[in-house]
Design a protein around this motif. Structure first.
Motif, PDB file in Angstrom:
ATOM      1  N   LEU A 103       0.842  -1.201   0.000  1.00  9.30           N
ATOM      2  CA  LEU A 103       0.000   0.000   0.000  1.00  9.30           C
ATOM      3  C   LEU A 103       0.874   1.246   0.000  1.00  9.30           C
ATOM      4  N   GLU A 146      -7.583   4.488   7.106  1.00  8.30           N
ATOM      5  CA  GLU A 146      -8.268   3.335   7.713  1.00  8.30           C
ATOM      6  C   GLU A 146      -7.256   2.423   8.414  1.00  8.30           C
ATOM      7  N   LYS A 147      -6.137   2.185   7.725  1.00 13.44           N
ATOM      8  CA  LYS A 147      -5.121   1.312   8.314  1.00 13.44           C
ATOM      9  C   LYS A 147      -4.520   1.926   9.569  1.00 13.44           C
ATOM     10  N   GLU A 192      -8.037   7.918  -2.938  1.00 12.66           N
ATOM     11  CA  GLU A 192      -8.445   6.569  -2.504  1.00 12.66           C
ATOM     12  C   GLU A 192      -7.381   5.928  -1.624  1.00 12.66           C
ATOM     13  N   LEU A 193      -6.134   6.029  -2.072  1.00 17.98           N
ATOM     14  CA  LEU A 193      -5.045   5.423  -1.298  1.00 17.98           C
ATOM     15  C   LEU A 193      -4.870   6.135   0.044  1.00 17.98           C
ATOM     16  N   SER A 194      -5.068   7.438   0.078  1.00 19.90           N
ATOM     17  CA  SER A 194      -4.951   8.185   1.332  1.00 19.90           C
ATOM     18  C   SER A 194      -6.037   7.750   2.314  1.00 19.90           C
ATOM     19  N   ARG A 195      -7.222   7.539   1.797  1.00 18.38           N
ATOM     20  CA  ARG A 195      -8.313   7.081   2.658  1.00 18.38           C
ATOM     21  C   ARG A 195      -8.029   5.673   3.183  1.00 18.38           C
ATOM     22  N   GLU A 196      -7.462   4.863   2.306  1.00 18.35           N
ATOM     23  CA  GLU A 196      -7.108   3.501   2.721  1.00 18.35           C
ATOM     24  C   GLU A 196      -6.043   3.563   3.828  1.00 18.35           C
TER      25      GLU A 196
END
Lengths: 486, 486
Positions: free
Chosen positions: A90, A133-134, A126-130
């Protein structure tokens, strides 16, 4: 062994920093795609080292002997645990996507076409939101991101500070606009970049920038990059008909570089070897840019050299130049905004990026939402994305949660100046161009501490109270009064 | 999987290249020690990747489908096996020692003081000898080192070629010195670096250097550095009263860069993704610098632009300028030597480094031995190490076995030119500034092959015979005749 491990990380980080710096300054155009891959690979490897079981064990087994070593382990563990939450794939995907997006942004900005960068930005959001979440959070995914830049800060705390600041700013702005406007004698006069460069280089000498440990170059968007031990580089940009642009970019980045170069060398590469936070880092760039660089006393000091290099302004005295670098005016570009309206630009960006990360705002709606909020806060209609949502690289480079640092920096800087002025004759020193006592004070209170303290602790230690809006409000109101009464 | 593994290596190599390039061009002075460590760390990691069991297994399991894939595996295995013979610690120590030594050399050269760099060089020589032992050899430890630059070459073969060349050169030189000397109208005239820079940039455009994939900068010692895919950078240096210095450095490095940028992109990062050998690489820099750049036809082509930028030379025609760039004269500095005496400089270096590696020459005796050989071969007394054994970075940077490449390059280039001239009207094309057909021929015969063939095979494929001294002798004799008869 722990220190040796961090030293190893610092060398790969240094290489990654240079890949980035070069990408922004000297890299040939066609080298972009491979550079993005190289940067992702290097950053990915640094990430792997920073999340390894080996580092975990070293941190666990550490036996700190003093307060500094305790801080190394404490900050080290905090970062280690945070990084461990993000899967390596990621992280690498994020670095690659944001590098490509930033390259696409440069082209989109040139063409004034948000559409060409939209799919890249979609991916980065999208990756920032992912990642948020992590990383995890209590209430708000944005908190996970801002915490990377400002440890301990939350969207809620920012919103509280910013809402007080916004109301005050809009009210003061309306009062000022009823007064006779200041005449800006500097803007609109064309000065060849080479002559601007000479003045900027002179300014850096005047401020005491150590050339044996840093340099000034040119990039689309000015930035400061600590490349390695004894190597911190800044950039500026030369706008033909706006000499203020390069001057204040240079002083701003000088402030960042001074902080970075003043952190004790024995902290280099360790978890405590950087500024306390991005907000604190900004407090230093804003301190030097605005509180020093936009003061009347500073312009008294540089006036002679200024008119020597720019005889087209020789009919103006220091007082007139000072007023010209303090024009308060609603405008489109954040980096060119005055000290007062600047914060409105940031508040807007904070609200938009908060909504993007929360999923309340879609990427495709950025331009229209930007323009709507911009009119509401700054009071101007935006007709071109280049003058709107395409102006800054931050989002395209994946730095969500970064923007509040600028305004937090303004608040910190005024609070710091208030404390410093109790002990030093600030105005007199600035007028004399005698910056050493000021640097020395800042070194004792801030630079020498590296990242040992969290920003909340550090501001309280040096000023005796938590971060608040009071000192910035007093500072800017006082300044406005001085400008309009003179 | 093998290709992916090599791609990973290529990204770390790229970062290491950039660390090196920056060290030579823009790095602030105090950043040197940490940069040396970072470069050693990165190079050590590349070395680790290039010698891993994982790569060994991938090479072993490879199932090549065509001639190109076979070459990848063949060259890959050869390099892998060679690298595996050197312990990682030895390699890292060597990189660090040679980086520090090269930095110390820059200072020693400035101060004209060999003593200050001597202990650093001592270390580098010891480590080089240790590496030769690890690599192994049949008769001569030097063979182990030269093989890294010129696969298949030995000290014995070099000595045979060089001895024929030395005798011929000294004889021709003596004949020439009985003739009326050529009047050099270019040297000694002061031209500001900025104006020199403009001509050099123009020259690169004239030669067709792709700016979107490369750039020109300034360094103490000119070099070419392939930084990454679509990114090959060259440097030059501007000497106030010697305009020829920058011009021929630039054209020389252009030749290297053209080769590097012309190797098929799909070879990038793979074992076949570089030039056939250092000698072949030099053949291209010497081809463009000397065979093209020092030809009468070339000067007919650039004459107009040259006198436009340098009106101080407007009274001279192309013929006079051409003679001035071909003055044959015994001189001290290799990079400023003419085509004929140049090889004497190399032969001397080869003999000294051969003796250093064999243990027949001590580091402390380099200056006196240099000066003794220099007088014997070039016929001049050396009174300053800056003009003698401190002039070049190679030994200080640990490149023992490299120097012969220059003269091998001269021999290759003349042999290549001879073959090319059978198929193309070389002189006419150069006079027209029409370099595309020449580049295209070189691409077909050399550039497109990357490192698929060993140099012995490649020169035979393109010229029908092994490397020999004949073509260079004919070329330089013919040129001398033309210069002195006109």
């Amino acid at each position: 062994m722990l220190k040796k491990y961090y030293a190893r990380i610092s060398k790969f980080s240094s290489a990654a920093s240079l890949l980035y710096w070069d990408m922004q300054t000297y890299m040939p155009k066609m080298a972009g795609p491979f550079r993005a891959e190289a940067l992702a690979e290097l950053s990915g490897y640094v990430f792997q080292l920073a999340t390894s079981d080996e580092l975990g064990a070293l941190l666990e087994d550490a036996n700190p002997q003093d307060e500094v070593e305790e801080a190394i382990v404490r900050v080290g563990k905090r970062e280690f645990e945070r990084f461990r939450k993000i899967p390596k794939e990621l992280f690498e995907e994020f670095v690659k996507a944001s590098t490509l997006c930033e390259q696409a942004w440069q082209e989109a900005k040139r063409q004034d076409n948000f559409k060409t960068v939209e799919p890249f930005l979609q991916k980065v959001v999208e990756l920032s939101r992912e990642i948020a979440e992590k990383l995890g959070y209590e209430k708000d995914p944005y908190d996970a991101l801002i915490d990377q830049f400002e440890p301990g800060m939350t969207a809620q705390k920012v919103a509280t500070l910013f809402s007080e600041l916004r109301e005050f700013t809009i009210a003061l702005l309306e009062r000022i606009e009823k007064l006779e406007p200041v005449h800006d004698v500097l803007s609109g006069v064309e000065i060849e970049p080479e002559r601007q460069r000479k003045f900027n280089e002179w300014l850096l000498d005047y401020l005491g920038f150590d050339r044996s440990r840093g340099r000034l170059d040119v990039s689309e968007h000015p930035f400061t990059n600590p490349i390695g031990l004894n190597d911190v580089r800044i950039t500026t940009r030369y706008v033909l008909d706006d000499i203020k642009n390069s001057i204040f970019s240079t002083i701003h980045e000088f402030g960042h570089a001074l902080y970075s170069l003043s952190i004790p060398q024995e902290f280099y590469g360790l978890p405590i070897g950087s500024s306390a936070s991005y907000g604190f880092d900004e407090s230093q760039s804003r301190f030097w840019e605005n509180i020093v660089g936009r003061s009347l006393e500073f312009w008294k000091g540089v006036h002679g050299k200024f008119i020597e290099l720019f005889p087209e302004f020789s009919q103006y005295d220091a007082h007139q130049l000072w007023k010209s670098v303090n024009v308060i005016k609603r405008s489109y570009i954040r980096t060119e905004a005055d000290e007062l309206t600047y914060n409105l630009h940031i508040i807007l960006r904070f609200e938009l990026e908060h909504a993007l990360i929360n999923g309340e705002l879609k990427v495709q709606d950025i331009p229209s939402t930007w323009n709507e909020y911009f009119e509401k806060y700054v009071g101007l209609k935006v007709s071109s994305d280049r003058m709107g949502c395409l102006q800054d690289p931050h989002w395209y480079g994946g730095s969500f949660g970064y923007f509040p640092s600028y305004t937090l920096g303004n608040l910190y800087s005024a609070q710091i100046k208030h404390s410093l002025s109790k002990e030093l004759p600030f105005e007199q020193l600035v007028e004399e161009g005698n910056f050493e006592p000021i640097k020395s004070w800042l070194y004792d209170k801030i630079y020498s501490k590296g990242k040992i303290y969290e920003p909340e602790v550090l501001i309280e230690k040096l000023s005796g109270e938590p971060l608040n809006v009071t000192y910035f409000r007093d500072y800017i109101s006082e300044k406005a009064k001085r400008i309009f009464n003179s």
